[in-house]
Write a protein that holds these residues in place. Structure first.
Motif, PDB file in Angstrom:
ATOM      1  N   ARG A  34       0.837  -1.202   0.000  1.00  0.00           N
ATOM      2  CA  ARG A  34       0.000   0.000   0.000  1.00  0.00           C
ATOM      3  C   ARG A  34       0.876   1.258   0.000  1.00  0.00           C
ATOM      4  N   ALA A  35       1.937   1.262   0.799  1.00  0.00           N
ATOM      5  CA  ALA A  35       2.837   2.417   0.839  1.00  0.00           C
ATOM      6  C   ALA A  35       3.479   2.629  -0.531  1.00  0.00           C
ATOM      7  N   ARG A  36       3.877   1.543  -1.165  1.00  0.00           N
ATOM      8  CA  ARG A  36       4.481   1.637  -2.492  1.00  0.00           C
ATOM      9  C   ARG A  36       3.484   2.217  -3.490  1.00  0.00           C
ATOM     10  N   GLY A  37       2.237   1.801  -3.392  1.00  0.00           N
ATOM     11  CA  GLY A  37       1.206   2.351  -4.264  1.00  0.00           C
ATOM     12  C   GLY A  37       1.034   3.846  -4.050  1.00  0.00           C
ATOM     13  N   GLN A  38       1.102   4.270  -2.792  1.00  0.00           N
ATOM     14  CA  GLN A  38       0.996   5.698  -2.503  1.00  0.00           C
ATOM     15  C   GLN A  38       2.202   6.446  -3.058  1.00  0.00           C
ATOM     16  N   LEU A  39       3.362   5.809  -3.019  1.00  0.00           N
ATOM     17  CA  LEU A  39       4.554   6.438  -3.575  1.00  0.00           C
ATOM     18  C   LEU A  39       4.406   6.614  -5.089  1.00  0.00           C
ATOM     19  N   TYR A  40       3.822   5.610  -5.769  1.00  0.00           N
ATOM     20  CA  TYR A  40       3.558   5.754  -7.198  1.00  0.00           C
ATOM     21  C   TYR A  40       2.524   6.839  -7.456  1.00  0.00           C
ATOM     22  N   THR A  41       1.528   6.956  -6.587  1.00  0.00           N
ATOM     23  CA  THR A  41       0.545   8.033  -6.715  1.00  0.00           C
ATOM     24  C   THR A  41       1.247   9.380  -6.589  1.00  0.00           C
ATOM     25  N   PHE A  42       2.095   9.515  -5.592  1.00  0.00           N
ATOM     26  CA  PHE A  42       2.883  10.737  -5.399  1.00  0.00           C
ATOM     27  C   PHE A  42       3.713  11.039  -6.652  1.00  0.00           C
ATOM     28  N   HIS A  43       4.361  10.022  -7.185  1.00  0.00           N
ATOM     29  CA  HIS A  43       5.187  10.160  -8.388  1.00  0.00           C
ATOM     30  C   HIS A  43       4.350  10.682  -9.559  1.00  0.00           C
ATOM     31  N   GLN A  44       3.199  10.063  -9.802  1.00  0.00           N
ATOM     32  CA  GLN A  44       2.377  10.458 -10.936  1.00  0.00           C
ATOM     33  C   GLN A  44       1.749  11.833 -10.738  1.00  0.00           C
ATOM     34  N   LEU A  45       1.292  12.117  -9.536  1.00  0.00           N
ATOM     35  CA  LEU A  45       0.698  13.434  -9.286  1.00  0.00           C
ATOM     36  C   LEU A  45       1.731  14.548  -9.403  1.00  0.00           C
ATOM     37  N   THR A  46       2.919  14.307  -8.898  1.00  0.00           N
ATOM     38  CA  THR A  46       3.964  15.325  -8.990  1.00  0.00           C
ATOM     39  C   THR A  46       4.366  15.547 -10.444  1.00  0.00           C
ATOM     40  N   GLY A  47       4.483  14.473 -11.204  1.00  0.00           N
ATOM     41  CA  GLY A  47       4.792  14.609 -12.627  1.00  0.00           C
ATOM     42  C   GLY A  47       3.706  15.360 -13.373  1.00  0.00           C
ATOM     43  N   SER A  48       2.455  15.054 -13.057  1.00  0.00           N
ATOM     44  CA  SER A  48       1.335  15.775 -13.684  1.00  0.00           C
ATOM     45  C   SER A  48       1.368  17.254 -13.312  1.00  0.00           C
ATOM     46  N   ALA A  49       1.660  17.549 -12.057  1.00  0.00           N
ATOM     47  CA  ALA A  49       1.736  18.950 -11.624  1.00  0.00           C
ATOM     48  C   ALA A  49       2.829  19.685 -12.388  1.00  0.00           C
ATOM     49  N   ASP A  50       3.966  19.046 -12.603  1.00  0.00           N
ATOM     50  CA  ASP A  50       5.052  19.685 -13.330  1.00  0.00           C
ATOM     51  C   ASP A  50       4.642  19.972 -14.776  1.00  0.00           C
ATOM     52  N   LEU A  51       3.939  19.032 -15.404  1.00  0.00           N
ATOM     53  CA  LEU A  51       3.461  19.262 -16.772  1.00  0.00           C
ATOM     54  C   LEU A  51       2.423  20.378 -16.811  1.00  0.00           C
ATOM     55  N   GLU A  92      12.392   4.239  -7.269  1.00  0.00           N
ATOM     56  CA  GLU A  92      13.418   3.225  -7.517  1.00  0.00           C
ATOM     57  C   GLU A  92      14.206   2.900  -6.250  1.00  0.00           C
ATOM     58  N   GLU A  93      14.562   3.918  -5.493  1.00  0.00           N
ATOM     59  CA  GLU A  93      15.331   3.678  -4.270  1.00  0.00           C
ATOM     60  C   GLU A  93      14.496   2.954  -3.220  1.00  0.00           C
ATOM     61  N   TYR A  94      13.222   3.303  -3.111  1.00  0.00           N
ATOM     62  CA  TYR A  94      12.331   2.584  -2.193  1.00  0.00           C
ATOM     63  C   TYR A  94      12.264   1.110  -2.586  1.00  0.00           C
ATOM     64  N   ASP A  95      12.046   0.868  -3.878  1.00  0.00           N
ATOM     65  CA  ASP A  95      11.981  -0.517  -4.357  1.00  0.00           C
ATOM     66  C   ASP A  95      13.263  -1.276  -4.035  1.00  0.00           C
ATOM     67  N   ASP A  96      14.394  -0.696  -4.382  1.00  0.00           N
ATOM     68  CA  ASP A  96      15.675  -1.394  -4.221  1.00  0.00           C
ATOM     69  C   ASP A  96      16.098  -1.540  -2.765  1.00  0.00           C
ATOM     70  N   THR A  97      15.842  -0.519  -1.968  1.00  0.00           N
ATOM     71  CA  THR A  97      16.365  -0.474  -0.607  1.00  0.00           C
ATOM     72  C   THR A  97      15.434  -1.118   0.414  1.00  0.00           C
ATOM     73  N   TYR A  98      14.117  -1.060   0.173  1.00  0.00           N
ATOM     74  CA  TYR A  98      13.181  -1.499   1.202  1.00  0.00           C
ATOM     75  C   TYR A  98      12.182  -2.530   0.698  1.00  0.00           C
ATOM     76  N   TRP A  99      11.460  -2.207  -0.365  1.00  0.00           N
ATOM     77  CA  TRP A  99      10.359  -3.058  -0.792  1.00  0.00           C
ATOM     78  C   TRP A  99      10.825  -4.432  -1.273  1.00  0.00           C
ATOM     79  N   GLU A 100      11.776  -4.489  -2.191  1.00  0.00           N
ATOM     80  CA  GLU A 100      12.242  -5.787  -2.705  1.00  0.00           C
ATOM     81  C   GLU A 100      12.859  -6.657  -1.605  1.00  0.00           C
ATOM     82  N   PRO A 101      13.717  -6.113  -0.721  1.00  0.00           N
ATOM     83  CA  PRO A 101      14.222  -6.953   0.368  1.00  0.00           C
ATOM     84  C   PRO A 101      13.103  -7.453   1.298  1.00  0.00           C
TER      85      PRO A 101
END
Length: 141
Positions: A34-51, A92-101
């Protein structure tokens, strides 16, 4: 009929304490999903805001407000969200450092203690809560 005989039980014949512990581990992993999903939401919303910001800059410039557009473009368009990072790098860092392990460790524990069976706790709960003999409460696999 108990949970161990019902077809609902998954994995080896586990003691209640182990099933509870595996359930807590599974719940923790689900929370990271769920946290990872929220991070992707943050990623997409921030990218949309920049556009959207970029579009605003274009409109301001077209409306004759070049200095304002230049300031916004210089200060905000494409800006890092934290020092040296765009949101995709945080993901990417969340995935590599926390989620995948975490995913790997949870799987290894299940393999070690429950022959890899997932959701042993929920399977026992299903067995305890379903109405035996009811067509909508079948054990399943």
């Amino acid at each position: 009929m108990n949970a161990h005989d019902s077809g609902d039980h998954r994995g080896p014949d586990l003691d209640d304490a182990t099933v509870e512990a595996l359930g807590a581990l599974s719940e923790a992993l689900e929370t990271t999903h769920r946290a990872r999903g929220q991070l992707y939401t943050f990623h997409q919303l921030t990218g949309s805001a920049d556009l959207q910001l970029g579009r605003s800059v274009e409109l301001l410039r077209a409306a004759g407000h070049g200095a304002v557009a230049d300031r916004l473009e210089h200060e905000l368009v494409g800006r890092n969200v934290v020092p040296d990072h765009w949101t995709f790098q945080l993901v990417e860092e969340y995935d590599d450092t926390y989620w995948e392990p975490f995913v790997r460790a949870e799987r290894e524990v299940r393999e070690q203690l429950a022959d890899g069976a997932r959701h042993s706790h929920e399977a026992r709960m299903k067995a305890a809560r379903r109405t035996h003999g009811h067509s909508d409460h079948t054990a399943g696999r």
